[in-house]
Design an enzyme around this catalytic site. Structure first.
Site, PDB file in Angstrom:
ATOM      1  NE  ARG A   1      12.990   4.104 -10.350  1.00  0.00           N
ATOM      2  CZ  ARG A   1      13.193   3.249 -11.364  1.00  0.00           C
ATOM      3  NH1 ARG A   1      12.340   3.184 -12.360  1.00  0.00           N
ATOM      4  NH2 ARG A   1      14.259   2.451 -11.371  1.00  0.00           N
TER       5      ARG A   1
ATOM      6  CE  LYS B   1       4.374   2.798   3.600  1.00  0.00           C
ATOM      7  NZ  LYS B   1       3.811   3.512   2.440  1.00  0.00           N
TER       8      LYS B   1
ATOM      9  CE  LYS C   1       1.022   6.657   5.394  1.00  0.00           C
ATOM     10  NZ  LYS C   1       2.135   7.128   4.559  1.00  0.00           N
TER      11      LYS C   1
HETATM   12  P1  13P Z   1      -1.190   8.042   0.045  1.00  0.00           P
HETATM   13  O1  13P Z   1      -1.201   9.282   0.879  1.00  0.00           O
HETATM   14  O2  13P Z   1      -1.071   8.318  -1.436  1.00  0.00           O
HETATM   15  O3  13P Z   1      -2.282   7.079   0.401  1.00  0.00           O
HETATM   16  O4  13P Z   1       0.167   7.294   0.349  1.00  0.00           O
HETATM   17  C1  13P Z   1       0.592   7.210   1.649  1.00  0.00           C
HETATM   18  C2  13P Z   1       1.284   5.935   1.864  1.00  0.00           C
HETATM   19  O5  13P Z   1       2.447   5.918   2.196  1.00  0.00           O
HETATM   20  C3  13P Z   1       0.517   4.694   1.717  1.00  0.00           C
HETATM   21  O6  13P Z   1       1.258   3.655   2.259  1.00  0.00           O
END
Ligand code: 13P
Length: 338
Positions: free
Chosen positions: A46, A137, A220
């Protein structure tokens, strides 16, 4: 709350067409990704994979404003002992951190999820701040099906997002608020529009109630797309128009930036949709990307766990980062894909 510091970080996250690399796959998710290329997921593999991405100099300097990390990664060192966060900051990019504890089945609501992680969050944020995190996030998952989502699901998830956002701002960390309406299902694009509008309306009501400073947040969201199992798929222009229409109605102008998730869209669709929206223009917020799969699918495959493939994997990542950087400025075209 240091409003000026929050505003500066939020602005840096979406400036000059730059966007976010979502590299915060949990241990379970990264294992799935590695399974697809026949690589065993260990702490070292990883690390090797993510170190390769963060050392992609052109992408990190020119096109990627920040990287969302998983708890393990923010503490990890490169093979030569340099902290991975330092590779990111040395390239002029910002380290960020996923702080939710995942979406869990919601009690009494079959088929729905609620995201956990508020307990102890204040203490974790202060530790992450000390480890260099500038933003965070939290992802809520909203499924579309017959009769779903319920009001209870929208309320519980957006309330948690707002409490998370308030705690982040207290710790001088910019919260990325992510209410993801999932693409899976046979639903129409109109139904996605309706559910996304309801989710965003609930979200901004809760953020207001918790006193979150919108200028110091980043949204987002998903785009407005047809359910993946629907035989009728909305085209690029329709997705762009409906997504912008929804956001003009539901996202306050005080929000400095919107960075999309890719959610299972193909690499090219994710880029083309973003480009089409920015070509329409006239937007009060910056519109950019925070892609996981749509930035990593190509480099992951090119790498396949072999050191001799690092250069071609970095080239694949640099290419997708540049294409999305162009799309965030509305200057991408399909013939640049080569
Ligand atoms: P994806 O762009 O693969 O959907 O992932 C973004 C992400 O951080 C989802 O929480």
């Amino acid at each position: 709350m240091n409003k000026q510091a929050l505003e500066q970080i939020a602005h840096a996250m979406v400036t000059n067409g730059k966007g976010i690399l979502a590299a915060d796959e949990s241990t379970g998710t990264i294992k799935k990704r590695f399974d697809s290329i026949d690589v065993t997921s260990t702490e070292d593999t990883r690390r090797d994979y993510r170190e390769m991405l963060f050392r992609t100099d052109e992408a990190m300097r020119e096109h990627i404003s920040g990287v969302i990390l998983f708890d393990e990664t923010i503490r990890q060192k490169a093979a030569d002992g340099t902290p991975l966060t330092q590779l990111i900051t040395d390239a002029g990019s910002l380290p960020g951190i996923k702080v939710d504890a995942g979406a869990k089945a919601m009690a009494g609501h079959t088929g729905e999820m609620v995201t956990e992680g508020l307990d102890g969050l204040r203490e974790r944020l202060s530790e992450y701040h000390a480890l260099g995190a500038k933003f965070a996030k939290w992802r809520a998952v909203i499924n579309i099906a017959d009769g779903l989502p319920s009001t209870a699901c929208l309320t519980a998830n957006t309330h948690a997002l707002a409490r998370y956002a308030a705690l982040c701002q207290e710790a001088e960390i910019v919260p990325i608020v992510e209410p993801e309406v999932i693409m899976d299902g046979a639903h129409t694009v109109e139904r996605c529009y309706e559910v996304t509008s309801a989710a965003l309306t609930a979200l901004y009501s809760q953020l207001g109630e918790q006193g979150v400073y919108l200028e110091g947040t980043i949204l987002k969201p998903n785009m407005i797309v047809s359910g993946t199992q629907n035989p009728v798929q909305a085209g690029i222009e329709q997705v762009a128009e409906m997504t912008l229409d929804c956001f003009h109605k539901c996202v306050p102008q005080a929000v400095p930036g919107i960075v999309f998730l890719s959610g299972g869209q193909s690499d090219l669709d994710a880029t083309a949709h973003l480009d089409a929206m920015n070509k329409i223009g006239g937007l009060p917020w910056k519109l950019s990307f925070s892609y996981g799969r749509a930035l990593q699918a190509a480099p992951l495959k090119a790498w396949s766990g072999k050191p001799e493939n690092i250069a071609s994997a970095q080239a694949a990542f640099a290419h997708r980062a540049k294409m999305n950087w162009l799309a965030a400025q509305g200057t991408w075209s399909a013939n640049l894909e080569g």
